[in-house]
Write a protein that holds these residues in place. Structure first.
Motif: not given
Length: 237
Positions: A10, A27, A29, A64
């Motif tokens: 994130g 965001d 990943n 994140g």
């Protein structure tokens, strides 16, 4: 199961512009393993450079996490991050960033000087690295006496001299003609395999990105696609 080189969970980097919040990286990943060669592609403003800065511990995520070799980079002190950058990361830039008054050899040596290596070892390792990038006979030339492609090869030698775990290249072919750019990508591909180094190349050139075994495409700060060639397809390139 071995620890991946990178794991982003994130990862977001936002900036405040007046009353607006701009998410340069939004965001993300993704997992990156050791010894990968990755093209990070997308148009200008897509977030490539900001993501490279997060991967290179030059910036911290707003939210994140960015893990490098199992360590959360946001948890490290400024001093620990500086030491990590010195020993684990190599950086290559579009503008080459060579010192015009130093020879190719001296520019390469500068990449290892902060580690306190003896003068003799520094000279030996720098000459060997220049030989690897095909510039041993240009060791005593100044940057102004070399072509753009040759200057970028010097920058590559400097980035690899400390034997980093990862090399982050931001538009390394942006100032080169098509052939020189292709030669640089081919050289990076060869060096990645030879040294076991992970190399992540940010580029807006889809043709050059297509040469990489794995492509991460960014759009508006987000990771739009993540594609990886099979071993057979990669060998055909």
């Amino acid at each position: 199961m071995s620890t991946p080189l990178y794991e982003l969970r994130g990862a977001t980097r936002s900036f405040q512009m007046g009353n607006s919040t701009i998410k340069a990286v939004d965001d993300i990943n993704v997992t990156i393993d050791k010894e990968e060669l990755i093209a990070l592609e997308g148009p200008s403003g897509s977030g490539k450079t900001t993501l490279l800065q997060l991967l290179g511990a030059l910036d911290r995520p707003t939210s994140g996490q960015v893990f490098f070799e199992g360590r959360d980079l946001a948890s490290l002190s400024d001093g620990e991050l500086a030491e990590l950058r010195l020993r684990s990361f190599g950086f290559i830039f579009q503008q080459f960033n060579l010192l015009s008054t130093l020879t190719a050899l001296q520019n390469v040596e500068a990449g290892l000087a902060p580690l306190g290596v003896s003068a003799g070892e520094l000279r030996e390792r720098s000459l060997a690295m220049l030989a690897e990038v095909g510039l041993r006979d240009r060791a005593f030339h100044l940057p102004g006496q070399m072509s753009g492609g040759e200057q970028q090869r010097v920058a590559i030698a400097r980035a690899l001299l400390a034997e980093p775990h990862v090399v982050l290249a931001d538009e390394p072919t942006g100032n080169l003609d098509t052939k020189s750019g292709a030669d640089v990508i081919a050289l990076l591909t060869d060096l990645a395999a030879r040294h076991g180094t992970t190399i992540i190349v940010a580029t807006h050139d889809a043709g050059l990105a297509a040469r990489a075994p794995r492509r991460l495409t960014m759009k508006d700060g987000k990771l739009a696609t993540d594609s990886k060639k099979t071993r057979a397809a990669a060998k055909k390139r």
